[in-house]
Design an enzyme around this catalytic site. Structure first.
Site, PDB file in Angstrom:
ATOM      1  N   LYS A   1      30.588  -3.316  26.898  1.00 43.77           N
ATOM      2  CA  LYS A   1      30.696  -3.948  28.205  1.00 43.77           C
ATOM      3  C   LYS A   1      30.283  -5.407  28.147  1.00 43.77           C
ATOM      4  CE  LYS A   1      28.164  -3.803  32.561  1.00 43.77           C
ATOM      5  NZ  LYS A   1      27.294  -4.943  32.226  1.00 43.77           N
TER       6      LYS A   1
ATOM      7  N   LYS B   1      23.091 -11.904  26.372  1.00 50.74           N
ATOM      8  CA  LYS B   1      24.048 -12.107  27.449  1.00 50.74           C
ATOM      9  C   LYS B   1      24.832 -13.391  27.251  1.00 50.74           C
ATOM     10  CE  LYS B   1      21.909 -10.006  31.519  1.00 50.74           C
ATOM     11  NZ  LYS B   1      21.381 -10.310  32.853  1.00 50.74           N
TER      12      LYS B   1
ATOM     13  N   HIS C   1      30.210  -4.160  38.331  1.00 49.24           N
ATOM     14  CA  HIS C   1      28.773  -4.426  38.167  1.00 49.24           C
ATOM     15  C   HIS C   1      28.229  -4.820  39.529  1.00 49.24           C
ATOM     16  CE1 HIS C   1      25.025  -6.344  37.128  1.00 49.24           C
ATOM     17  NE2 HIS C   1      25.128  -5.885  35.897  1.00 49.24           N
ATOM     18  N   ARG C   2      27.082  -4.225  39.906  1.00 47.89           N
ATOM     19  CA  ARG C   2      26.558  -4.437  41.262  1.00 47.89           C
ATOM     20  C   ARG C   2      25.758  -5.732  41.377  1.00 47.89           C
ATOM     21  NH1 ARG C   2      21.577  -0.079  41.896  1.00 47.89           N
ATOM     22  NH2 ARG C   2      20.999  -0.003  39.731  1.00 47.89           N
TER      23      ARG C   2
ATOM     24  N   THR D   1      25.862  -2.754  26.776  1.00 48.27           N
ATOM     25  CA  THR D   1      26.220  -4.112  27.127  1.00 48.27           C
ATOM     26  C   THR D   1      25.911  -5.015  25.948  1.00 48.27           C
ATOM     27  OG1 THR D   1      25.552  -3.592  29.365  1.00 48.27           O
ATOM     28  CG2 THR D   1      25.894  -5.899  28.859  1.00 48.27           C
TER      29      THR D   1
ATOM     30  N   LYS E   1      14.417   0.408  33.426  1.00 50.39           N
ATOM     31  CA  LYS E   1      13.602  -0.735  33.826  1.00 50.39           C
ATOM     32  C   LYS E   1      13.836  -1.166  35.276  1.00 50.39           C
ATOM     33  CE  LYS E   1      16.924  -4.297  32.378  1.00 50.39           C
ATOM     34  NZ  LYS E   1      17.280  -5.371  31.485  1.00 50.39           N
TER      35      LYS E   1
ATOM     36  N   ASN F   1      26.712  -9.561  62.532  1.00 50.68           N
ATOM     37  CA  ASN F   1      25.824 -10.468  63.255  1.00 50.68           C
ATOM     38  C   ASN F   1      24.442  -9.892  63.485  1.00 50.68           C
ATOM     39  OD1 ASN F   1      26.757 -12.964  63.844  1.00 50.68           O
ATOM     40  ND2 ASN F   1      27.791 -12.388  65.748  1.00 50.68           N
TER      41      ASN F   1
ATOM     42  N   ASP G   1      28.597  -8.526  30.123  1.00 44.33           N
ATOM     43  CA  ASP G   1      27.580  -8.542  31.171  1.00 44.33           C
ATOM     44  C   ASP G   1      28.124  -9.259  32.405  1.00 44.33           C
ATOM     45  OD1 ASP G   1      25.196  -7.683  32.220  1.00 44.33           O
ATOM     46  OD2 ASP G   1      24.052  -8.268  30.456  1.00 44.33           O
ATOM     47  N   GLU G   2      27.357  -9.173  33.501  1.00 42.02           N
ATOM     48  CA  GLU G   2      27.894  -9.661  34.766  1.00 42.02           C
ATOM     49  C   GLU G   2      28.152 -11.164  34.747  1.00 42.02           C
ATOM     50  OE1 GLU G   2      24.876  -8.740  34.217  1.00 42.02           O
ATOM     51  OE2 GLU G   2      23.433 -10.091  35.169  1.00 42.02           O
TER      52      GLU G   2
ATOM     53  N   SER H   1      22.274   2.011  33.627  1.00 42.60           N
ATOM     54  CA  SER H   1      22.108   0.924  32.672  1.00 42.60           C
ATOM     55  C   SER H   1      20.811   0.180  32.949  1.00 42.60           C
ATOM     56  CB  SER H   1      23.300  -0.039  32.804  1.00 42.60           C
ATOM     57  OG  SER H   1      23.184  -1.109  31.908  1.00 42.60           O
TER      58      SER H   1
ATOM     59  N   HIS I   1      27.360   0.627  38.843  1.00 43.69           N
ATOM     60  CA  HIS I   1      25.988   0.806  38.384  1.00 43.69           C
ATOM     61  C   HIS I   1      25.179   1.410  39.522  1.00 43.69           C
ATOM     62  CE1 HIS I   1      26.133  -1.842  34.678  1.00 43.69           C
ATOM     63  NE2 HIS I   1      27.362  -1.864  35.172  1.00 43.69           N
TER      64      HIS I   1
ATOM     65  N   LYS J   1      24.660  -7.881  23.848  1.00 36.40           N
ATOM     66  CA  LYS J   1      23.521  -8.790  23.999  1.00 36.40           C
ATOM     67  C   LYS J   1      23.459  -9.718  22.795  1.00 36.40           C
ATOM     68  CE  LYS J   1      21.972  -6.531  27.679  1.00 36.40           C
ATOM     69  NZ  LYS J   1      21.733  -7.048  29.013  1.00 36.40           N
TER      70      LYS J   1
END
Lengths: 491, 145
Positions: A208, A184, A300-301, A180, A340, A130, A210-211, A385, A333, A182
């Site tokens: 991997k 995606k 994956h975060r 990962t 980047k 809260n 992707d998320e 990553s 991660h 690609k």
């Protein structure tokens, strides 16, 4: 026992509104118990609210208090249930004369009996439940926590852990390599598996999902799992190495996730994946399933930057790392430093330490404010990553060490000579750099030359360096530690 | 012949590099010793990715702290098993690790036939996969002549 600022007896429980400080939530001479849960918040008080009252309000609202006095407190051992704010320090480089309004670091202690065992949901419902919306604080950020051994021991911890993951993968003494797939979105199962096969055969250890690869119209999950399994096994036979593909089982319900995980197991997958957005209890459920089914659990975060990036409000990523190690994931991660995505080198080292240490000392330069004994909880593998490439290998090894999965998505798949060549470039760069480091060479300074020398006999590495050698992402971090290097003796 | 880019079994830390020279092996041994790790030598004629237990060329050398002595054992192993896979393995006894910390191949058969992938069609579109080490079609001891 109670501090002099607290009202006592009848006066304390008179109906009405009294400052939190006077309700017993501010106790500067509090004697911290070994079993207390400790939290440190960065707070920005509303104009006119003193910092200690603000800290007391946070302590109150994250434990027993409500906005007014209730007589029913007197039916309980309320003194114990009250969280105690015990220390408030001005944050260096904030306040008058700086660009930032005055902030404070507030330390709060909670008795262990405030929390249910083995429940991140319960812990977080108190600590961040809260308080972040309270009017008394303009902004609030949870910076760090100390979880007592007694409470940690009620959590399973990482399903597999770094040591056992390495034993199962038969990979030692170097970072693991991943990528990962690609793009995606949009690849069919068949096309998707092609990328997985090429990269694994070329030399990566993991591929991997992707998320946001779950089960969409362009590729349903069973198709992806079947084709990726074929790719993993073919690549394993082609190289003689154990390989894996993180099968993302994230779905709308936990039942559906378990069904996907069971299918991954039936296919012989060694690793599955979930996204942070599935929620803490779902994560704990999947971690228990993973432990019971010999499965490595990748997290994956997804979503974390919504609340972890801004320095004045939300929570520091190191606290998420801490909770996720308790919740039981094997991978998370945790930043690249050089890629980047956001990341100050020392802050990221702090996340890595939080995931990997047996015992973490206080290190203000890394944003670590409490000593933490990890009570033999398994280690959680950090994953780097996002925008990294072979030309940065010396920096990556320098900053991140051996216990990390380095994921080169674009840096593998975007290689001018194809995906296998991209994987060869990354693996060769890694091995040559580990070799050089072990030989005692100064990889920080000699790294670029070491890579150039290897590129003379490794054409894929040469092509990779020619393409990406000069790419870097140099932006200032939004989240950096605030500390004074040498504490000056206060008069 | 294997069809991966290196055309060899790529297990271990340094399979993407040119074969390590004795001098390079010595430097890696020294690194391990400096970390307080113990070194062992293991050999095998079945490089299946899940064949964990290669034969030990003696116990790990817990008390040998001289890189030259360990290199001598590596070369003894190479002389004894010139056409086998041989790897150097480092062990850490530190709490929180207590496992392997390095592993790299220092000797290989002259020809590496690699592995076949056997597919068994089962229910639905599911398949059962078996990775088969071609070398193991021959009895132990006769695999890499």
């Amino acid at each position: 026992m109670a501090s002099e600022t607290m009202k006592e007896g009848k006066e304390r429980y008179k109906s009405g509104v009294i400052p939190y400080k006077k309700m017993g939530y501010w106790e500067p001479d509090y004697d911290i118990k070994e079993t207390d849960v400790l939290a440190m918040f960065r707070l920005t008080p509303q104009a006119g609210v003193p910092a200690d009252e603000c800290a007391a309000a946070v302590a109150g609202e994250s434990s027993t208090a409500t906005w007014t006095v209730v007589w029913t407190d007197r039916l309980t051992a309320c003194e114990m249930y009250r969280a105690k704010a015990y220390r408030v320090d001005p944050v260096p480089n904030t306040g008058p004369g700086t660009k930032t309004e005055q902030q404070y670091f507030a330390y709060i202690a909670y008795d262990i009996d405030l929390f249910e065992s083995n429940s991140i949901a319960n812990l977080t419902a108190s600590i961040i439940g809260n308080v972040f919306g309270m009017k008394a604080v303009k902004a609030l950020r949870l910076e760090d926590m100390r979880i007592p051994v007694a409470y940690l021991k009620t959590f399973q911890g990482p399903a597999t852990g770094v040591v056992v993951e390495r034993e199962r993968m038969d990979k030692f003494g170097r970072p693991l390599l991943g990528a990962t797939t690609k793009p995606k979105l949009g690849l069919s199962g068949r096309n998707y598996g092609r990328v997985v096969y090429e990269a694994l055969k070329g030399g990566l250890d993991f591929m991997k999902d992707d998320e946001n690869i779950n089960s969409q119209s362009f590729m349903h999950w069973r198709d992806r799992f079947l084709y990726c399994t074929d790719a993993v096994n073919k690549a394993s036979a082609a190289t003689g190495e154990v390989k894996g593909h993180y099968m993302n089982v994230t779905a709308g319900t936990v039942e559906e996730m378990i069904e996907r995980a069971e299918f991954a197991k039936e296919l012989g997958s060694i690793i599955i994946m979930i996204d942070l957005v599935i929620g803490y209890s779902s994560i704990q459920t999947m971690a228990i399933w993973a432990r019971n089914n010999d499965m490595i659990l990748h997290l994956h975060r997804a979503g974390n930057s919504t609340y972890s990036r801004q320095k004045n409000h939300g929570m520091a990523f190191r606290v998420i790392c801490k909770w996720m190690r308790m919740a039981g994931v094997d991978h998370i991660h945790a930043g690249t430093v050089v890629g980047k995505l956001e990341g100050d080198p020392m802050m990221i080292r702090g996340y890595y330490d939080t995931l990997l240490d047996q015992q973490t000392p206080i290190q203000l330069e890394k944003g670590i404010f409490f000593e933490q004994d990890w009570a033999s909880l398994n280690k959680c593998m950090p994953v780097a990553s996002g925008g990294i490439h072979a030309g940065q290998m010396h920096q990556l090894l320098h900053y991140l060490g051996d216990d990390v999965v380095l994921q080169f998505g674009g840096g593998t798949i975007g290689h001018p000579d194809g995906i296998q060549a991209g994987a060869v470039a990354n693996r060769t760069a890694l091995e040559v750099m580990v070799q050089a480091r072990n030989e005692g060479r100064d990889i920080w300074n000699e790294g670029p030359q070491i890579l150039q020398n290897a590129a003379k006999w490794c054409a894929p590495l040469k092509a990779g360096l020619d393409t990406w050698g000069s790419i870097s992402f140099n932006y200032e971090s939004t989240d950096s530690p605030d500390y004074v290097v040498t504490p000056t003796a206060s008069s | 012949m294997m069809t991966n880019p290196s055309k060899i079994v790529t297990q271990g830390q340094f399979s993407f590099l040119p074969p390590l020279t004795d001098e390079e092996i010595t430097k890696q041994i020294k690194y391990a010793l400096d970390q307080g790790w113990s070194l062992g030598i293991e050999y095998s004629d079945d490089p299946h990715p899940r064949n964990t237990y290669w034969e030990m060329f003696g116990n790990p050398m817990f008390d040998m702290k001289d890189p030259a002595g360990i290199l001598m054992e590596v070369n003894n192993a190479r002389k004894t098993f010139p056409n086998y896979y041989i790897r150097v393995t480092a062990f850490s006894a530190v709490r929180g690790v207590e496992s392997v910390t390095m592993s790299y191949i220092v000797n290989r058969p002259k020809a590496e036939p690699g592995f076949g992938l056997t597919r068994q069609e089962t229910g639905g579109r599911t398949q059962r996969y078996t990775i088969h080490s071609y070398a193991t079609d021959k009895p132990e001891g006769e695999r890499y002549k």
